[in-house]
Structures are given as structure tokens and as C-alpha cells.
Design a protein around this motif. Structure first.
Motif, short mmCIF file in Angstrom:
data_model
loop_
_atom_site.label_atom_id
_atom_site.label_comp_id
_atom_site.label_asym_id
_atom_site.label_seq_id
_atom_site.Cartn_x
_atom_site.Cartn_y
_atom_site.Cartn_z
N TYR A 12 0.83 -1.21 0.00
CA TYR A 12 0.00 0.00 0.00
C TYR A 12 0.86 1.26 0.00
CZ TYR A 12 -3.96 3.02 1.05
OH TYR A 12 -4.92 3.99 0.98
N SER A 13 1.91 1.21 0.79
CA SER A 13 2.76 2.36 0.95
C SER A 13 3.49 2.70 -0.36
CB SER A 13 3.76 2.05 2.07
OG SER A 13 4.69 3.07 2.19
N LYS A 14 3.95 1.65 -1.03
CA LYS A 14 4.65 1.84 -2.29
C LYS A 14 3.66 2.35 -3.36
CE LYS A 14 7.91 -0.71 -5.19
NZ LYS A 14 8.20 -2.06 -5.71
N TRP A 15 2.46 1.75 -3.35
CA TRP A 15 1.41 2.19 -4.27
C TRP A 15 1.18 3.70 -4.13
CZ3 TRP A 15 -3.25 4.24 -2.31
CH2 TRP A 15 -4.24 4.53 -3.25
N TYR A 16 1.07 4.17 -2.88
CA TYR A 16 0.84 5.60 -2.64
C TYR A 16 1.98 6.46 -3.18
CZ TYR A 16 0.44 10.07 -0.25
OH TYR A 16 0.37 11.42 0.00
N LEU A 161 5.65 12.39 0.79
CA LEU A 161 4.95 13.44 0.03
C LEU A 161 3.54 13.68 0.59
CD1 LEU A 161 6.14 12.39 -3.53
CD2 LEU A 161 6.84 14.43 -2.27
N PHE A 162 3.23 14.91 0.85
CA PHE A 162 1.95 15.38 1.38
C PHE A 162 1.71 14.97 2.84
CE2 PHE A 162 0.57 15.41 -3.22
CZ PHE A 162 0.54 16.79 -3.31
N LEU A 163 2.00 13.71 3.20
CA LEU A 163 1.63 13.22 4.53
C LEU A 163 2.50 13.81 5.63
CD1 LEU A 163 1.00 9.53 3.53
CD2 LEU A 163 -0.72 11.28 4.06
N ARG A 164 3.78 13.98 5.33
CA ARG A 164 4.70 14.48 6.33
C ARG A 164 5.88 15.07 5.59
NH1 ARG A 164 4.67 13.40 11.67
NH2 ARG A 164 3.10 11.81 11.36
N THR A 165 5.91 16.39 5.50
CA THR A 165 7.01 17.05 4.79
C THR A 165 7.53 18.17 5.69
OG1 THR A 165 5.32 18.40 3.68
CG2 THR A 165 6.24 16.56 2.42
N ALA A 166 8.78 18.50 5.49
CA ALA A 166 9.38 19.54 6.34
C ALA A 166 8.63 20.87 6.13
CB ALA A 166 10.86 19.70 6.01
N GLN A 231 -7.60 3.41 3.10
CA GLN A 231 -7.94 2.08 2.59
C GLN A 231 -7.09 0.95 3.17
OE1 GLN A 231 -8.69 1.85 -1.78
NE2 GLN A 231 -8.28 4.03 -1.74
N ASP A 232 -5.98 1.29 3.81
CA ASP A 232 -5.16 0.24 4.42
C ASP A 232 -5.54 0.03 5.88
OD1 ASP A 232 -4.28 2.63 5.38
OD2 ASP A 232 -2.15 2.18 5.20
N GLY A 233 -6.64 0.68 6.31
CA GLY A 233 -7.10 0.47 7.67
C GLY A 233 -6.41 1.35 8.70
N LYS A 234 -5.55 2.27 8.24
CA LYS A 234 -4.93 3.20 9.18
C LYS A 234 -5.71 4.52 9.22
CE LYS A 234 -0.30 3.46 9.29
NZ LYS A 234 1.07 3.49 8.69
N ALA A 280 -4.65 12.44 2.14
CA ALA A 280 -5.89 11.78 2.57
C ALA A 280 -6.83 11.58 1.38
CB ALA A 280 -6.57 12.62 3.64
N LEU A 281 -6.88 12.57 0.52
CA LEU A 281 -7.75 12.47 -0.65
C LEU A 281 -7.30 11.32 -1.55
CD1 LEU A 281 -10.09 14.03 -2.15
CD2 LEU A 281 -8.29 15.09 -3.51
N VAL A 282 -6.00 11.26 -1.81
CA VAL A 282 -5.45 10.19 -2.66
C VAL A 282 -5.78 8.83 -2.06
CG1 VAL A 282 -3.32 9.12 -3.49
CG2 VAL A 282 -3.59 11.61 -3.57
N MET A 283 -5.55 8.68 -0.76
CA MET A 283 -5.69 7.38 -0.13
C MET A 283 -7.12 6.97 0.14
SD MET A 283 -2.44 6.76 2.30
CE MET A 283 -2.73 8.10 3.44
#
Lengths: 491, 491
Positions: A12-16, A161-166, A231-234, A280-283
């Protein structure tokens, strides 16, 4: 294109990570932890901004802009804030470069050292409350309802990218009020605005709740949150709104003369959402074929591709499509007619699928004869043949249907992944294998919360606002508990 | 309010500084050289942004976002750029703070020193062209037409609100093209967009021209500028558009396969306007009573003030005004009905005058009886009594008239202050006593330009695009010259 996406079920992580890059949303820059938001990604963010900005203004807020750099000493003024924010941050120490005397290019000019270091804002409470002291004298100056759209910086060690960036883009609301009650009402109101935005525009169902003390914003008395499920339940914290009490008013000495003529400290809130919402939108909706965008936030709602063998055919199609595009645009629908001759139809189909365009139309020579057009919807991948005369109505209906369908699908998925458990064996089992939110009793102590986290990696995402009183026993300690809270592994 | 503005004739500079603060546009922050843009000022900037953004998109540009921080070494890649920009800038050297071991609060963690210093962007050519290398492979990727809305930082020693601040907000366009001609066309097109915006929205006449070599952007082959004239006779550079040649493509190795299948460097432009335009707007139209805003950029176009003695009267006025406001808003006019009971009508009149609201309406008990309303226009300070039934049409007309009148007034003023001179005595006299633009022959050398500057403080603002061939002799050296250029003292 060509090179396929990793499947969600596989990694899932790689897919994102692949999807964000292949769909041209963003990429890493040459500067560690900082991203470039590419035009397609930025166009989605602009749509989000426009809706949020409208909602903020409709609820009485005005925009303003405060400095990027904050003197180090400002952070020390609010005790818990300094621990939360004045740690991993970008520090400006000098204000000049010069040519190296030994010809080694440009170097920092040591004679241009700042007396006090400046910090790139990780959040702006301190610099804003320093201004509010000058702006607020009397109850007539209240409420002060201000929002800022800005970039902020937190020196994250592990970034995505997007989820946690400096560096990230966000909006931060900062309000001042006469009474505690009014400030709490404001904080809850903005939580409501965020929830409405997430559900009605992002088609992303969220749970409204409050944070536990250990998960609160540094300096807040209460943090209201909206929590979504990927979608990965997180879980993903999608927006927070804080009731700050009088902490910042006291730290920055912001007093007002109340209606009785008595000096008192004002009450505060702050609230924000960021480019994290892009993640969040992507996932929330995307699939193994690429992005799936809700029509209300899609920069291109309809893409039209001509299929032709001769110049003559293309010209005829151009003409017919031109009329249809005009009709669609007349209804406020954003359409891209892609008649570039440098790319083939198959390439274009794959491109718009990857980029999540809600509806793709295709017109070929046979359609010209039969007055039809092929319509494919991105969410279900279904195709249909539509009479050209019915197209505008059909597209208009379908955009609403797709928006609703995405929300419903995400809601069903989320609701299936809220599991009530009453013992710790089940708790661990669900967290480990099923994922999603675990609804369980908790004894209310930070120790238990911490222990559950260290045993399972699940944290308390929120105490739901609509939690009904339902006495029970803490899932770990067995101690008395008055309501269930939601646990989950989280982004 | 109450405390009056300094008059322009008395001290123009002081008048400006006071006005920006009293009209609630901006103020200095606790951080040296950095301003806070207050809600009223920011609302004007948002209107500017919205129009410019629309114009950029209509000319085919997309927005994107690039990192705030740029590695120091990037600046060294383009030789002239490094001299222009890598000097007075904010340098990030560390990424962590910690608690001082001796209990002296928070200090920089020396163990968190960056290997390479990062610079807060003074302009983004370098970081953007570093990305373009990855984005551009073939002529099919061109033209690349991108704009960024962002904050930038230049460590100015002497700052003034909006006109010169360490941090400012701007947009920067960065485009890449197949040919030299196309890039030049783009640079000129954007100069045209800026001129159109300045004249049609800001009601500020501008002269389009090119900069001399010494006034060019660091790294440009040509700089196209729009130059405006302020009420004190000083010029203000209101926007620039640069033809960058292949300088940045070469510095960042950005090549593309052209239509003949041959690798070549791309051609570039960049262009920007900033919050400096806010200063230009204030100085173009405002008077000794306060701001004067062109209707197209006024956050509030019409302010309505009720005049009443009893609660009962106020209620009746509220009702009648409510209907009129609805009608006005129905025509897309932004109206504020100020029926606050905490301020008196006289205070409100002064307030809206100071804030430059184009039209102020007042309704009293007599107006209720006679179906009239008092209308005051801000630009001429004229008052009239209007029948309520005619109000909407009258206001709509008047907003257009005021916009036109402001432009015309500024144009007449500007045209009166363009003086042709043919000898250096006259030149000095005009620069010293009359001010404005001096149209004079110049021999084309940087030496003469510099000498005139040191003797008179006047610089060459531009070589006008519409300058006709008109042979003559340089005003200083007497050498041959082919056309006149415009000199002025400038902001």
C-alpha cells in the motif's frame, strides 16, 4: 506512462508513493524533506483552498498575513508550547553571504550574525498573539476572527509526500473571544466546518471527537479533531481545532476591557488543515489504476478524446466536440478536450484514468454517424454509449452520482472497520489483522494509553463527540470507564 | 481615529507611513523589517491576486509550488544571479533547538548543524530550474508555463511598509520555451498583462519599457518593466518581466529534443509583481483625508450608515436599507451595512473615508419619509440625494465613473510630469524642482548613466517601448543618441 502501478494489496505504501509521482501531484525536491507540488496537484489544492476559504468567510473570518520568521524567545513565553514546537525547526542565524576570500564560492558572512536567532514558523500562535496585544483593547474589538494561508516548517526526520514534509502549506485560524463559552463554540464550529468540507467535498467520511491530553496541541486545553480512515485500515487526522483557554493571552499579555469595564484576558482558539489533506484524498478513493478524484475537487471533471484515422475525420470530430464542450462549460463543468496529435488515444485514456478524471468521453467516426459518444466513469470504470443530445444532462447527473458514490463507498468501508472489542486479546487481534478503528473502553489515564500504544502501536484517535454513555471496563486494566474511545494505528 | 493625517504637501513620506497604519492596511511586526498585513490590507491584496491569477490562467499558465529553502550552492550556478541575490539573505544553518543545560531557556543545538546552509528564497529561478531539468525532455513538454504565489525574503536594511520589506508576498512566473522568439514574446506578453492590470484595475497609468543593462534583473538578457508615477513625482517600478535567454537552462543543464531530433537548451522567462503594488495603489490615488480605492479593488464598494435617534427609527431604517442592500448585492456590488450601536455616525463617516470606500450612503428619518438616501463619493467628496428607486442604477454607474475618473486623474497628473529636456542644466532643474519623468537623450553607456545618477539621484527608469526614433545628443556628454529615455528619482 506505461510502467504500471504497484497494487494496493501488494504494498500500500509503495502504491501511494508511486501514485503521487506518476499522477503528477508532487515530487521530492533537491532539498531534504521538501516537496515540489506540481501543477496538477496544486490545481486540486487550489480547489480545496477555494472551498475552505469560502466557508471561513461565510462563518465571519477574515484573512491576514503574519511574518514567516519568529524570534526564538517568543516560543518560550507559553510553557507547553515551547516543548511542542521549539525543537525540530529551521533556525536562521545569519543574514548575509559573501564571496570566500580563498575563492571557494560563497560562504556565510560571520559578521552578519543575528543577535537573536529567528525560527521559521512551525505554527504562528506566538507571532500572532504578539500582534493581538496591539489590536485588542475592548470588548468592541472582539471577537477577532482571523485566518492565514501560509507555508510552515517542521524539521521532520522521516518524510512522505503530502503526509509528512518539512515544509507544508496550510491555513491557520486564530481567534480571540470575550468568554470561554464563545471560544469553545468557535473551536467546535470550525471542527464542524472541517467535517463538512471533508465529507461534502473530499467525499471522505470523518469521525468528530476530542483528543486525549497526550495527543493535544501543545498549549491547548482541548483539541477537537476529525479522523478519517484510509484504505489500508490506518487512521489519518485530517484537521484539528483547538480551544486554547487564556494560555496565549496570558503569555502575550492580551487583555481587554469587558462590558463591565473590568480588564480581563481574552479566550482563544486556533485551527488548521494542511496539504496533508491531499494525501488523505489520494488514499481515500484511488485504486490500482490510479487516482480517483471526487468531481467537486477535480481540476478536470470531463476529458474528451477524439478517435480518428484521417485529418478530415479529426476536423469533423473537432467541430462536433466543440459544440458539446461549449454546452458542458455552460453548465459550469470543467472540460478538457485533448486533441493533441502528438499522443495516441490509448495513451490519453491511460493518462486520464491515472489522473482520476471523473468522466472520460471518446468520439470516433461511428459516433459522428450515429450521434453518439462513449462515456466512461472513473469510479466504477463502467462505459456507456450516450446520445449526443442527452450528454449534458447525463454528465451533470453523473458528476453528482459519482460524488455521492465515492462518499458512500468510503463510508461503508469505514463503518465495516469500526470494531467494538471488550478484551485485550480481541483488541490486539483486531489491530493486528483487521485494522481500522477499535472502539474500546479506556480507564482515562495517560499511562494506560501509553502502554496500549507500546504494545500494539494503536493510539487513541479520539473520544467521539457522539459517544453514548456506556459504562464498561478498560480493555487493558479492567478499571471503570464511562464511554468507549476509538483506537487505531495512524498516519 | 480622531488624530488627523499629516498632509501630503507637508511630508509625503510621513503621510504615507501614517496612512498605511491608520487605514489598517499593515503594521510593523516585532521582527525587524517584517510586516503584518492586516485584514483590510490583505482583502485588497486578495482582490489583486484574484484578478492577476485569472489573467495568468487566461494566458495559459498553471500554478505550482516550490520549496522555500534553497541550497546555497544553487545560487552559484548562474554567474550573474549569484551576485544579485546571494548576498543579503536569511541563512538557515541549524535544524534544532534544545533546552540550555544551564537553564537559560532554549538555545541552538550545535550538533544539528546543516552540512550545507539553506537560503530562504529571494526569488526561485534556481530551485525551479533544478526541477525543470526533470520535467523537460522533448519539445512536447514545451512551452512550460508556470506561476507560483509565494513569500520571499531579501534582507533589506531600510524598510518601509509594502514598498520595501524583508519578507514580501508575490507571484513569480517561470516559463520555458523552444525558441528565443517565443520566450521574448512571452516576456512581452506578461509585461502587457501587468500593464493591463495596473491600468484597468489599479487605475494606475504605467509606461512600458525596457531596463538598461545596469538596472536589469541579475541573470536576464532583457528586463521589461512597467513604471508608474506617484503623487510626489517619484517613479515606482510596478512589475518586471525578464527574458533570461538560455542562462538558467545552461546553469541547470535543461535540454530538450527539438523538432529536428537535436538536443538544445531551452529558453526562459521569469516575471513578478509583489505586495509592493499595495504601496503603489495607496500612493496613486489617496488624499489628505485617507485612502482612495478604485472600485474594482475595494473590498467594500459601498458602506451604508444609519442615522437615528430612537430604537424605533433604527428598526425602520434597518428594514429599508436591508431591501436596498439586497438589490445592490444582486448586481454583484459588495456592500457593508454598518448599524453597530457602539459607534456614532460621524465616527463611521470618518472611518469609511479613511479606508477609501468608494461610495458611502447614509439614511436618516427624513430619507424614510421622502424615499431618498444620501450618497457621498470618495474620489471627489461630492454628495447628492438619490431617490431610493434609482439607487442601484446610480451606484452601478457611479462605480464605473469613479474607476474611470481615478485613472484619468492619475493619467493627467502623470502626463503633466513628463518633461522633455535637452540640456543638463534643465535636466537638473526639472529633477530637483518639478520631479516626475524627464525625457532626455542618453549616449547608451553605463558610465553616463552612473554619473547622472550620482549628480542628480535620477536613474533611467526605462527605455520606452513606444519611443520614436528621434536623433539627438546625450544630455550629459553630448554624444549621439537615437532615442530618448525616461529618467526619474524612484522608490
Amino acid at each position: 506512462m506505461g510502467n504500471k502501478l504497484t497494487k494496493r494489496a501488494e504494498d500500500y505504501s509503495k502504491w501511494y508513493n508511486e501514485l503521487v509521482i506518476k499522477a503528477d501531484l508532487a515530487e521530492n525536491s533537491g532539498v531534504r524533506g521538501m516537496m515540489v507540488i506540481k501543477p496538477y496537484g496544486y490545481a486540486i489544492w487550489e480547489k480545496m483552498q477555494a472551498e475552505l476559504d469560502r466557508m471561513f468567510k461565510e462563518t465571519g473570518h477574515e484573512n491576514a498575513y503574519f511574518p514567516l520568521l519568529i524570534p526564538k524567545s517568543y516560543f518560550s513565553k507559553e510553557a507547553s508550547h515551547v516543548d511542542g514546537f521549539a525543537k525540530e525547526c529551521a533556525v536562521v542565524t545569519h543574514y548575509r553571504l559573501k564571496n570566500d576570500e580563498n575563492g571557494k564560492g560563497i560562504v556565510v558572512d560571520e559578521s552578519a550574525k543575528l543577535e537573536e536567532e529567528l525560527i521559521i514558523r512551525p505554527t504562528s500562535e506566538t507571532i500572532i498573539w504578539d500582534s493581538y496585544r496591539k489590536w485588542i483593547q475592548s470588548y468592541r474589538d472582539l471577537p477577532l476572527l482571523i485566518n492565514q494561508w501560509a507555508n510552515v516548517m517542521r524539521w521532520e526526520m522521516r518524510t512522505r509526500l503530502f503526509l509528512r514534509t518539512a515544509e507544508f502549506l496550510w491555513q491557520e485560524g486564530h481567534t480571540a473571544h470575550e468568554t470561554k463559552e464563545e471560544a469553545i463554540e468557535e473551536a467546535r464550529k470550525m471542527q464542524g466546518v472541517y467535517a463538512e468540507f471533508a465529507e461534502n467535498f473530499m467525499a471522505m467520511p470523518v469521525i468528530k471527537g476530542t483528543k486525549t491530553e497526550s495527543e493535544r496541541f501543545a498549549g491547548a486545553l482541548d483539541t477537537y479533531t476529525i479522523e478519517a480512515l484510509m484504505q489500508d485500515g490506518k487512521a489519518l487526522q485530517a484537521g484539528t481545532s483547538h480551544f486554547l483557554g487564556q494560555n496565549f493571552a496570558k503569555a502575550f499579555d492580551v487583555k481587554y476591557t469587558n462590558r463591565e469595564g473590568v480588564l480581563d484576558y481574552v479566550w482563544a482558539t486556533s485551527w488548521g488543515v494542511s496539504t496533508r489533506l491531499m494525501g488523505a484524498l489520494v488514499m481515500s478513493h484511488s485504486d490500482d489504476h490510479g487516482l480517483v478524484l471526487p468531481p467537486k475537487l477535480a481540476p478536470i471533471q470531463v476529458a474528451v478524446v477524439p478517435i480518428y484515422k484521417s485529418e478530415e475525420q479529426l476536423e469533423k470530430i473537432n467541430q462536433r466536440v466543440g459544440e458539446l464542450v461549449k454546452e458542458l462549460r455552460g453548465r459550469g463543468i470543467s472540460v478538457k478536450y485533448d486533441n493533441r496529435t502528438t499522443y495516441k488515444p490509448g495513451w490519453k485514456f491511460a493518462e486520464y484514468e491515472l489522473k482520476g478524471v471523473p468522466i472520460r468521453l471518446a468520439m470516433g467516426p461511428r459516433d459522428l454517424e450515429s450521434n453518439t459518444i462513449e462515456l466512461a466513469r472513473r469510479d466504477t470504470l463502467e462505459k456507456e454509449i450516450v446520445q449526443q443530445g442527452d450528454l449534458t444532462d447525463r454528465v451533470e447527473d453523473l458528476l453528482i452520482q459519482i460524488q455521492d458514490n465515492l462518499f458512500k463507498k468510503a463510508l461503508d468501508f469505514r463503518d465495516d472497520l469500526i470494531t467494538e472489542v471488550d478484551n485485550f486479546e480481541d483488541f490486539k487481534e483486531v489491530v493486528k489483522h483487521k485494522g481500522g478503528f477499535v472502539s474500546a473502553h479506556w480507564d482515562g489515564t495517560a499511562e494506560t494509553e501509553e502502554k496500549i500504544k507500546s504494545l500494539t502501536k494503536a493510539t487513541i484517535r479520539c473520544i467521539p463527540l457522539d459517544a453514548t454513555m456506556d459504562e464498561g471496563n478498560c480493555v487493558l486494566t479492567g478499571k471503570r470507564s464511562e464511554k468507549r474511545v476509538l483506537f487505531a494505528k495512524a498516519y
